[in-house]
Structure formats: structure tokens, C-alpha cells
Scaffold this motif. Structure first.
Motif, PDB file in Angstrom:
ATOM      1  N   LYS A  63     -29.094 -20.569   3.439  1.00 12.33           N
ATOM      2  CA  LYS A  63     -29.614 -21.264   4.616  1.00 12.33           C
ATOM      3  C   LYS A  63     -28.525 -21.480   5.645  1.00 12.33           C
ATOM      4  CE  LYS A  63     -33.351 -23.977   2.539  1.00 12.33           C
ATOM      5  NZ  LYS A  63     -33.169 -23.632   1.157  1.00 12.33           N
ATOM      6  N   LYS A 112     -35.573 -14.221   8.237  1.00 10.43           N
ATOM      7  CA  LYS A 112     -35.368 -14.313   6.792  1.00 10.43           C
ATOM      8  C   LYS A 112     -34.243 -15.290   6.441  1.00 10.43           C
ATOM      9  CE  LYS A 112     -36.923  -9.581   5.850  1.00 10.43           C
ATOM     10  NZ  LYS A 112     -36.539  -8.252   5.326  1.00 10.43           N
ATOM     11  N   GLY A 113     -34.524 -16.135   5.454  1.00 12.68           N
ATOM     12  CA  GLY A 113     -33.519 -17.073   4.977  1.00 12.68           C
ATOM     13  C   GLY A 113     -33.411 -18.345   5.787  1.00 12.68           C
ATOM     14  N   TYR A 114     -34.228 -18.484   6.829  1.00 13.41           N
ATOM     15  CA  TYR A 114     -34.222 -19.678   7.669  1.00 13.41           C
ATOM     16  C   TYR A 114     -35.423 -20.564   7.304  1.00 13.41           C
ATOM     17  CZ  TYR A 114     -30.343 -18.021  10.532  1.00 13.41           C
ATOM     18  OH  TYR A 114     -29.092 -17.628  10.952  1.00 13.41           O
ATOM     19  N   PRO A 115     -35.466 -21.802   7.795  1.00  7.63           N
ATOM     20  CA  PRO A 115     -36.489 -22.755   7.319  1.00  7.63           C
ATOM     21  C   PRO A 115     -37.932 -22.275   7.397  1.00  7.63           C
ATOM     22  CG  PRO A 115     -34.791 -23.940   8.506  1.00  7.63           C
ATOM     23  CD  PRO A 115     -34.455 -22.478   8.641  1.00  7.63           C
ATOM     24  N   TRP A 118     -39.086 -19.282   7.223  1.00  7.70           N
ATOM     25  CA  TRP A 118     -39.248 -18.272   6.165  1.00  7.70           C
ATOM     26  C   TRP A 118     -39.505 -18.954   4.827  1.00  7.70           C
ATOM     27  CZ3 TRP A 118     -39.367 -12.991   5.328  1.00  7.70           C
ATOM     28  CH2 TRP A 118     -39.028 -12.532   4.059  1.00  7.70           C
ATOM     29  N   ASP A 119     -38.698 -19.981   4.534  1.00  2.00           N
ATOM     30  CA  ASP A 119     -38.855 -20.703   3.271  1.00  2.00           C
ATOM     31  C   ASP A 119     -40.233 -21.368   3.177  1.00  2.00           C
ATOM     32  OD1 ASP A 119     -36.252 -19.971   2.799  1.00  2.00           O
ATOM     33  OD2 ASP A 119     -35.382 -21.947   3.180  1.00  2.00           O
ATOM     34  N   GLN A 125     -29.324 -26.506   9.414  1.00  5.05           N
ATOM     35  CA  GLN A 125     -30.629 -26.690   9.999  1.00  5.05           C
ATOM     36  C   GLN A 125     -30.577 -27.558  11.253  1.00  5.05           C
ATOM     37  OE1 GLN A 125     -33.814 -27.808   7.443  1.00  5.05           O
ATOM     38  NE2 GLN A 125     -33.254 -26.377   5.841  1.00  5.05           N
ATOM     39  N   VAL A 127     -42.839 -18.654   2.495  1.00  2.69           N
ATOM     40  CA  VAL A 127     -42.715 -18.184   1.109  1.00  2.69           C
ATOM     41  C   VAL A 127     -43.322 -19.192   0.139  1.00  2.69           C
ATOM     42  CG1 VAL A 127     -41.056 -17.723  -0.743  1.00  2.69           C
ATOM     43  CG2 VAL A 127     -40.700 -16.724   1.527  1.00  2.69           C
ATOM     44  N   ALA A 128     -43.140 -20.485   0.433  1.00  2.00           N
ATOM     45  CA  ALA A 128     -43.612 -21.542  -0.469  1.00  2.00           C
ATOM     46  C   ALA A 128     -45.136 -21.558  -0.605  1.00  2.00           C
ATOM     47  CB  ALA A 128     -43.115 -22.899   0.022  1.00  2.00           C
ATOM     48  N   ARG A 136     -38.118 -25.087  11.281  1.00  2.00           N
ATOM     49  CA  ARG A 136     -39.239 -25.850  10.727  1.00  2.00           C
ATOM     50  C   ARG A 136     -40.353 -26.045  11.757  1.00  2.00           C
ATOM     51  NH1 ARG A 136     -38.860 -29.413   6.576  1.00  2.00           N
ATOM     52  NH2 ARG A 136     -39.625 -31.167   7.821  1.00  2.00           N
ATOM     53  N   VAL A 194     -34.113 -15.449  -1.288  1.00  2.00           N
ATOM     54  CA  VAL A 194     -33.890 -16.036   0.029  1.00  2.00           C
ATOM     55  C   VAL A 194     -32.401 -16.087   0.321  1.00  2.00           C
ATOM     56  CG1 VAL A 194     -34.144 -18.155   1.375  1.00  2.00           C
ATOM     57  CG2 VAL A 194     -36.010 -17.386  -0.088  1.00  2.00           C
TER      58      VAL A 194
END
Length: 293
Positions: A287, A210-213, A215-216, A290, A219-220, A191, A284
């Protein structure tokens, strides 16, 4: 390719889950049998303060700083990441680290793997061993005395705004002699890596895991990020994607030097997919647990 081909590129690495394939704080705490106590500290302390307090408790239990460094030396670091660092450096890139880990942990890993000499700068939470032999870990941005880094982005922890550091790096690069600022490639997963991502511009690259915070978060709101986004999944992927970007930057720099005239793009660049919204909209991955780093 000639060593000068990466001279126009500054590669900035996150450390946890990017250079090493784990969170360094959790790795040390788990290795020294203090996981439960660390979880308790996190209930009422910010992460950076909790890891400092944890080091104090380990010291009182008789754990030495050498034992702490020894545990860091066993942290997973892929040969592909080592190769990516060595090759990028050999191609002429400047390499830096921007991390919410700490100087003691990072130094232990880099020294153990012979990588310290490849990085011109490491921006991270300061650490030192006090007169009593206890490891002290301080915040990068001091927030203990009512001050803060001033960033309002919720993804930045109180002890470090990587975006502020990235702004300083970009300002430093913009003052260099030359027609155009060197390109920045930033690699990260968490993050806290989102804020510096927002500081990059079109000529720069962001490599989110990819697939980590981070990345999310990208994508958002794909349009919030101006940099060219190239995702990576694992260490082998990191090496491939980073070196492709460096060669691509070399070709772009050559075109700029030639006044914008078309040049032959190296074969390894021609098949590169452009980072686009459809690519980033791929399913995705699950996760990871975190951590703020």
C-alpha cells in the motif's frame, strides 16, 4: 480508428495519484516546508478543512498563491497519462475529472501541461483567492452548517461524496437523445473512489489502481461492483488499458448499431483478458501512504 469511435464513451478521471502521480495537497505542503504543521492540523480537523487552514497559515508566512501554483506545476505527471488524455479525446471521448483535490491545484496542473481544453467538466472542491490574496479551499458538499451529503458509506469523506456526483453524471447521460446511454469509464485509486464505483453498471468500466485502497475494497467484495473492472499499476499501464477499453467500447457500439449482429473485433481487443475474480485476487501490492484523495 476514426475520431467518432470513442463518441459513446465518457472517461471520468480522479486526479491525485491518477492523473498526477502524487497527492496534490501533500505535494504542496511538502514543497513549502509545512509538512509537520499540516500533520498537526489533521489531528483535529477533517482533511479538507485542514488544507484550507494550512493555506491560511502559509499566507500569513508570506507565501503567495503564485508560489503555491508554482509548486503544483512540478507535480509528477507522466507523458503516458498525457498521451492517454490526448488520444482518448482525439478518438471522440468526452473527458471529465471527479476529484477530492481542489480547483486551484487542478487548474494549475492542467494549464501548465496544456490539458485544460480536453476536459468538459471538473467536479472538485471549490477554491478562490480572497481580497487579501489568501487561497481559500471550500468543501464540495458543505458540511460546516450541520448539513452533509447524506451518504452513509464510511469510505466517503464529509466534504465530498463522489458517488453522489457520479449519480448526477449518469442521470445527465441517461437524458441524452439516443437508444443507449454512453458508457462511463472511471479511473481512481483512493477510498473515496469506491462509492462512485458502486454506481456504475454492467456496460461501464472501472479502472482501479492496483494495490491502492479502492483496489483493496473491490477485491474484498468483487460482486458488489457491477462494472467491468480493469486494473492498472502505473502510467504506462493506464494508457494501455484505457485505450484498449475505448476500442472495445467502439466495437460494442458498432454491434449495437448493427442490431446485435456479430462484428469483427479489432485485433487490439481480441487478446484483452476479461476482468474476473481470479484476476482481482492476485497478490495485492504494498500500500501507498493513504490520503483521502
Amino acid at each position: 480508428m476514426a475520431a467518432s469511435n470513442g463518441a459513446g464513451v465518457v472517461v471520468v478521471f480522479d486526479f491525485d495519484k491518477t492523473i498526477i502521480d502524487c497527492d496534490s495537497d501533500n505535494w504542496v505542503v511538502d514543497a513549502l516546508g509545512a509538512t509537520q504543521r499540516f500533520d498537526e492540523l489533521l489531528l483535529h480537523l477533517p482533511w479538507n478543512s485542514a488544507i484550507d487552514a494550512m493555506m491560511g497559515e502559509l499566507h500569513s508566512q508570506g507565501k503567495s498563491t503564485e508560489e503555491i501554483a508554482g509548486s503544483m506545476r512540478t507535480a509528477p505527471l507522466s507523458p503516458h497519462v498525457v498521451a492517454a488524455i490526448e488520444t482518448a479525446h482525439a478518438l471522440g471521448c468526452e473527458l471529465r475529472i471527479l476529484s477530492d483535490a481542489n480547483a486551484f491545484f487542478i487548474d494549475a496542473v492542467l494549464a501548465h501541461h496544456g490539458l485544460a481544453g480536453y476536459f468538459t467538466e471538473v467536479s472538485t472542491n471549490p477554491a478562490h483567492v480572497d481580497a487579501a490574496g489568501r487561497l481559500r479551499i471550500s468543501p464540495y458538499h458543505d458540511f460546516h452548517h450541520g448539513s452533509s451529503h447524506g451518504c452513509t458509506l464510511a469510505t466517503c469523506p464529509p466534504n465530498m461524496c463522489k458517488g453522489k456526483v457520479m449519480e448526477e453524471i449518469l442521470q445527465e447521460l441517461s437524458k441524452e437523445a439516443g437508444k443507449t446511454r454512453r458508457r462511463v469509464v472511471y479511473l481512481g485509486d483512493g477510498r473515496g473512489d469506491y462509492c462512485p464505483t458502486l454506481k456504475l453498471v454492467e456496460r461501464d468500466y472501472m479502472m482501479p489502481r492496483k494495490g491502492y485502497p479502492v483496489w483493496d475494497l473491490i477485491v474484498a467484495d468483487r460482486h458488489a461492483v457491477r462494472a467491468d473492472v480493469r486494473g492498472w499499476a502505473d502510467a504506462e499501464d493506464l494508457e494501455t488499458v484505457l485505450l484498449d477499453i475505448i476500442h472495445e467500447c467502439a466495437a460494442a457500439s458498432k454491434m449495437e448499431e448493427d442490431g446485435g449482429h456479430q462484428v469483427v473485433v479489432p485485433a487490439e481487443c481480441r487478446s484483452l483478458p476479461l476482468a474476473s475474480a481470479p484476476e482481482l485476487a492476485m497478490p495485492v501490492l504494498p500500500k501507498a501512504i493513504q490520503a483521502p484523495n
